[in-house]
Design a protein around this motif. Structure first.
Motif, mmCIF file in Angstrom:
data_model
loop_
_atom_site.group_PDB
_atom_site.id
_atom_site.type_symbol
_atom_site.label_atom_id
_atom_site.label_comp_id
_atom_site.label_asym_id
_atom_site.label_seq_id
_atom_site.Cartn_x
_atom_site.Cartn_y
_atom_site.Cartn_z
ATOM 1 N N ASN A 19 0.908 -1.303 0.096
ATOM 2 C CA ASN A 19 0.090 -0.071 -0.004
ATOM 3 C C ASN A 19 0.974 1.264 0.118
ATOM 4 O O ASN A 19 1.853 1.228 0.737
ATOM 5 N N LYS A 20 0.229 2.266 -0.649
ATOM 6 C CA LYS A 20 1.294 3.625 -0.825
ATOM 7 C C LYS A 20 0.715 4.442 0.330
ATOM 8 O O LYS A 20 -0.464 4.757 0.266
ATOM 9 N N LEU A 21 1.700 4.619 1.114
ATOM 10 C CA LEU A 21 1.452 5.823 2.338
ATOM 11 C C LEU A 21 1.793 6.771 1.587
ATOM 12 O O LEU A 21 2.875 7.092 1.045
ATOM 13 N N PRO A 22 1.251 8.171 1.881
ATOM 14 C CA PRO A 22 1.540 9.263 1.689
ATOM 15 C C PRO A 22 2.689 9.956 2.254
ATOM 16 O O PRO A 22 2.479 10.948 2.898
ATOM 17 N N CYS A 23 3.923 9.357 2.259
ATOM 18 C CA CYS A 23 4.894 9.704 2.939
ATOM 19 C C CYS A 23 5.884 10.682 2.199
ATOM 20 O O CYS A 23 6.771 11.335 2.876
ATOM 21 N N PRO A 79 -5.624 12.528 6.565
ATOM 22 C CA PRO A 79 -5.843 11.020 6.340
ATOM 23 C C PRO A 79 -6.159 10.504 7.704
ATOM 24 O O PRO A 79 -6.307 10.857 8.764
ATOM 25 N N PRO A 80 -6.658 9.292 7.456
ATOM 26 C CA PRO A 80 -7.120 8.436 8.610
ATOM 27 C C PRO A 80 -6.091 8.226 9.548
ATOM 28 O O PRO A 80 -5.017 8.298 9.255
ATOM 29 N N ARG A 81 -6.355 8.121 10.957
ATOM 30 C CA ARG A 81 -5.468 8.138 12.085
ATOM 31 C C ARG A 81 -4.658 6.900 11.898
ATOM 32 O O ARG A 81 -3.253 6.793 12.529
ATOM 33 N N SER A 82 -5.203 5.635 11.192
ATOM 34 C CA SER A 82 -4.212 4.464 10.900
ATOM 35 C C SER A 82 -3.054 4.874 10.006
ATOM 36 O O SER A 82 -1.969 4.423 10.217
ATOM 37 N N THR A 83 -3.284 5.726 9.138
ATOM 38 C CA THR A 83 -2.230 6.152 8.167
ATOM 39 C C THR A 83 -1.195 7.143 8.880
ATOM 40 O O THR A 83 -0.062 6.989 8.666
#
Length: 117
Positions: free
Chosen positions: A41-45, A72-76
């Motif tokens: 999964n691509k995280l918006p890092c 973004p969601p807290r998990s992200t």
């Protein structure tokens, strides 16, 4: 000294959140953010100024359940924050900003801070 020129430099009223970074601040931080990893999964890092999302959490002490809906969601966010803490990204950002502030004030960074590089 707090002058009219300095006041303008620190005005955050035009930013979405006070924790958001100005373009000059972003220029200091962007090179320190690790590239996204391949696969999965691509995280918006990287890009889209994802550091501002993390800065919001760090500067406000916001509870995970109280994160604004436009972030973004807290998990992200939690995953990014954990990753940046584990790989030293947060330490590198802190150190770079510390050194920049000391230099701007025409002061040398302390010897202990120099060893953190």
């Amino acid at each position: 000294m707090w002058t009219g020129k300095n006041r303008g430099r620190y005005d955050r009223s035009k930013l979405r959140y006070p924790s958001d970074l100005t373009d000059d601040e972003w220029a200091h931080v962007e090179p320190l953010i690790p590239p996204a990893k391949r696969g999965g999964n691509k995280l918006p890092c990287r890009g889209a100024r994802s550091d501002e999302r993390i800065m919001y959490i760090l500067s406000t002490g916001c509870q995970w359940r109280a994160i604004p809906k436009d972030l973004p969601p807290r998990s992200t966010l939690s995953t990014i924050l954990d990753l940046w803490s584990y790989d030293g990204t947060l330490d590198r950002i802190h150190h770079a900003l510390y050194v920049a502030c000391r230099e701007h004030g025409e002061r040398e960074a302390s010897p202990t801070a120099a060893h953190r590089r």
